[in-house]
Design a protein around this motif. Structure first.
Motif, mmCIF file in Angstrom:
data_model
loop_
_atom_site.group_PDB
_atom_site.id
_atom_site.type_symbol
_atom_site.label_atom_id
_atom_site.label_comp_id
_atom_site.label_asym_id
_atom_site.label_seq_id
_atom_site.Cartn_x
_atom_site.Cartn_y
_atom_site.Cartn_z
ATOM 1 N N TYR A 115 0.839 -1.196 0.000
ATOM 2 C CA TYR A 115 0.000 0.000 0.000
ATOM 3 C C TYR A 115 0.880 1.254 0.000
ATOM 4 O O TYR A 115 1.616 1.507 0.941
ATOM 5 N N GLU A 116 0.792 2.050 -1.053
ATOM 6 C CA GLU A 116 1.415 3.375 -1.029
ATOM 7 C C GLU A 116 0.525 4.353 -0.283
ATOM 8 O O GLU A 116 1.008 5.239 0.417
ATOM 9 N N SER A 117 -0.781 4.205 -0.456
ATOM 10 C CA SER A 117 -1.731 5.014 0.299
ATOM 11 C C SER A 117 -3.076 4.293 0.320
ATOM 12 O O SER A 117 -3.376 3.476 -0.554
ATOM 13 N N ILE A 118 -3.849 4.586 1.367
ATOM 14 C CA ILE A 118 -5.184 4.025 1.539
ATOM 15 C C ILE A 118 -6.120 5.181 1.863
ATOM 16 O O ILE A 118 -5.832 5.992 2.744
ATOM 17 N N ASP A 119 -7.224 5.268 1.160
ATOM 18 C CA ASP A 119 -8.222 6.304 1.442
ATOM 19 C C ASP A 119 -9.591 5.622 1.473
ATOM 20 O O ASP A 119 -9.927 4.861 0.566
ATOM 21 N N ILE A 120 -10.357 5.881 2.535
ATOM 22 C CA ILE A 120 -11.676 5.281 2.692
ATOM 23 C C ILE A 120 -12.680 6.416 2.819
ATOM 24 O O ILE A 120 -12.538 7.284 3.683
ATOM 25 N N TYR A 121 -13.692 6.432 1.967
ATOM 26 C CA TYR A 121 -14.605 7.565 1.947
ATOM 27 C C TYR A 121 -15.966 7.167 1.383
ATOM 28 O O TYR A 121 -16.110 6.137 0.717
ATOM 29 N N LYS A 122 -16.954 8.023 1.666
ATOM 30 C CA LYS A 122 -18.284 7.840 1.094
ATOM 31 C C LYS A 122 -18.272 8.354 -0.346
ATOM 32 O O LYS A 122 -17.616 9.362 -0.664
ATOM 33 N N SER A 123 -19.023 7.667 -1.212
ATOM 34 C CA SER A 123 -18.993 8.008 -2.628
ATOM 35 C C SER A 123 -20.361 7.801 -3.268
ATOM 36 O O SER A 123 -21.279 7.227 -2.667
#
Length: 441
Positions: free
Chosen positions: A182-190
C-alpha cells in the motif's frame, strides 16, 4: 471451522445456479418434509426466518424517493460515476453489494473497492440495526437463505445495479507496482454508477473473448474488457504473492473470475483494518485466527502424507501452510477433499475480537477484519459505522461474541441441513447450485 481466503466469497453464497442446468425436481411430500426439517433446525439454533412488521416497514420506507436522496448526497461525497465500475456475482444473485474499479498509472496500480453504503440506511437507532444484531449474519442453506437484512432494502437501494446511481463506501488503494504494497489508503463515502453486472461465467468469457464486452454494456464506449484483463493481472499477482508469503490456499482450482473478487476483497479488508488499527488505534471487530499447535500441524501433515498418491514436498515441511499449498497443487484431484479435511480438523475457530493482536493464521495477516459484506455480516456493518463515525459501540465485546457464536450456529445448521438432504437422497451441492422445483406426480 477456520478462515481461509474463501471466507470472502464463501462457496455456499457464491456458487449460484449453474447456467444451463435445470433445478432439482422433488415431489410435494418431500418438499413438506424438507420444509419441516428447516423449521426444526431454525428452532434448534434460534434462527428467525422472517422479519417483524416494524423492520419491514422501516426498510420499505428507506427505499422511497431513492433518486432524490442520492442526488442530495452528491455534493458531500466523492463523485465516482465516471469511473469504469462493475460487479461480478453468481448468476442468481439478488443483491450486488460490492463493485470494483482499477487503473494502472506510472509506477502503481490504483484499485477501488466500492461497498454498498448500508450504514447510510441502517443506523444504530433503527429497528433494522437491532434485527441485524439479533441475526448477526445471513444463513445460507442449499436453495434457501435467511437474510440478515430485509431483502426489500438489500435488493434495492443497497444493490449496486448497473446504470443506476448508488451510494457506496469506497476503499481506494494505491499499490506499488513492484511489491503491491500500500502506497496510500483512502476510505470515503462516494456515489458510483456501475457499468455492468457480470456473472462469473461472463467474466471468464470476457477474459477469453474481449470482443464480447459490447454484449454486456449499455454504453459500448466503456473499456470493460481492458479493465477486466488489468484487474486479473493484478489479482493473479496478489494471489501468488499471498501464497509465497505463507497464506493458506485450500482451493487451488479456483477460476479467474472468483480469484479477482476474492483478492480484491481481501486487499480491501486488510486495508480497512490497517487504517483502523495503525492509523487510528481504535477498537473494531477484528478477525483473529489462532494457529494450531506444532503437534496438531504434525498430525495433519502426517495424515496428508499417508494418502494414496500424495507426497508433501520435502522443502516445504518447515512451514505447514506452504506445505499444504504445495501438496494441493500436485495432489490427485480425488484427494483434495481429504487434504482439506485433514487441515480443517486441526484449525481452531476464528473469532471476532475487539483488538487484532494474535493475527490471522490461515491468511498469515498480522491484522485482519471484515468490511466488504455489510449486507450479510454484522462485523462488516459495525466496522462501516466505526470507519465513518469513529464511534465504537459501548457493547463491542458483546457484539464480537455474538457474531462469533451466531456464525458457529449458522455453520452447524448448514451442516445438519446438508446431512439431512443426503439422507433423503438429494445432493446438497446440486440443490445449492441448481435450486429445487416441486413437481406434481
Amino acid at each position: 471451522m477456520s478462515d481461509t481466503e474463501q471466507e470472502e466469497r464463501d462457496d455456499q453464497a457464491a456458487a449460484g445456479t449453474i447456467e444451463g442446468q435445470g433445478p432439482v425436481e422433488i415431489d410435494p411430500e418431500l418438499a413438506r418434509h424438507i420444509e419441516n426439517k428447516r423449521e426444526e433446525l431454525f428452532e434448534k439454533f434460534s434462527i428467525p426466518d422472517g422479519f417483524p412488521a416494524e423492520v419491514l416497514e422501516e426498510a420499505k420506507a428507506r427505499t422511497e424517493e431513492v433518486g432524490a436522496e442520492i442526488e442530495a448526497e452528491v455534493d458531500d461525497r466523492e463523485d465516482l460515476r465516471e469511473l469504469t465500475t462493475w460487479t461480478t456475482d453468481p448468476v442468481d444473485a439478488q443483491d450486488f453489494d460490492d463493485a470494483i474499479s482499477v487503473e494502472r498509472r506510472d509506477g502503481e496500480y490504483v484499485l477501488w473497492v466500492h461497498i454498498a453504503d448500508v450504514t447510510h440506511y441502517v443506523t444504530p437507532d433503527t429497528a433494522m440495526w437491532e434485527s441485524a444484531v439479533e441475526r448477526a449474519n445471513t444463513v445460507y442453506l442449499p436453495a434457501y437463505t435467511v437474510h440478515m437484512l430485509p431483502p426489500v432494502l438489500a435488493e434495492t437501494v443497497c444493490s449496486l445495479v448497473p446504470n443506476e446511481d448508488r451510494l457506496a463506501h469506497t476503499v481506494e488503494m494505491h499499490l506499488d507496482e513492484e511489491d503491491l504494497g500500500y502506497e496510500s489508503i483512502d476510505i470515503y463515502k462516494s456515489v458510483i454508477r456501475s457499468d455492468a453486472r457480470l456473472t462469473y461465467t461472463e467474466a471468464e468469457r470476457l477474459l477469453d473473448e474481449p470482443d464480447t464486452a459490447g454484449d454486456l454494456l449499455e454504453d459500448e464506449s466503456v473499456d470493460l474488457a481492458e479493465k477486466t484483463e488489468l484487474v486479473w493481472e493484478l489479482a493473479d499477482r496478489m494471489h501468488e504473492q499471498r501464497k509465497e508469503e505463507g497464506s493458506l490456499v485450500l482451493n487451488p482450482k479456483r477460476d479467474r473470475a472468483h480469484t479477482i473478487i476474492e483478492e480484491c476483497m481481501l486487499k480491501a479488508n486488510k486495508a480497512v483494518t490497517h487504517e483502523l488499527m495503525w492509523d487510528r488505534g481504535v477498537e473494531a471487530m477484528y478477525r483473529v485466527h489462532p494457529q494450531p499447535s506444532p503437534e496438531e500441524w504434525d498430525e495433519a501433515l502426517q495424515e496428508i502424507q499417508e494418502l494414496d498418491g500424495v507426497s508433501i514436498p520435502g522443502s516445504a515441511w518447515d512451514d505447514p501452510r506452504k506445505a499444504v499449498n504445495a501438496t494441493l497443487e500436485q495432489a490427485p484431484e480425488r484427494q483434495l477433499d481429504s487434504i482439506q479435511w485433514a487441515v480443517m480438523k486441526v484449525m481452531p475457530r476464528a473469532q471476532y475480537m475487539n483488538d487484532p493482536f494474535g493475527g490471522h493464521h490461515a491468511l498469515n495477516f498480522e491484522i485482519y477484519g471484515h468490511f466488504t459484506s455489510p449486507i450479510r455480516r454484522l462485523s462488516d456493518l459495525i466496522n462501516h459505522w466505526i470507519v465513518h463515525t469513529n464511534e465504537v459501540p459501548e457493547d463491542l465485546v458483546a457484539l464480537c461474541d455474538r457474531a462469533s457464536d451466531r456464525q458457529k450456529d449458522a455453520e452447524q445448521c448448514e451442516r445438519e441441513y446438508k446431512q439431512f438432504l443426503e439422507e433423503v437422497g438429494l445432493d446438497p451441492a446440486a440443490v445449492n447450485n441448481r435450486g429445487i422445483e416441486v413437481v406434481e406426480e
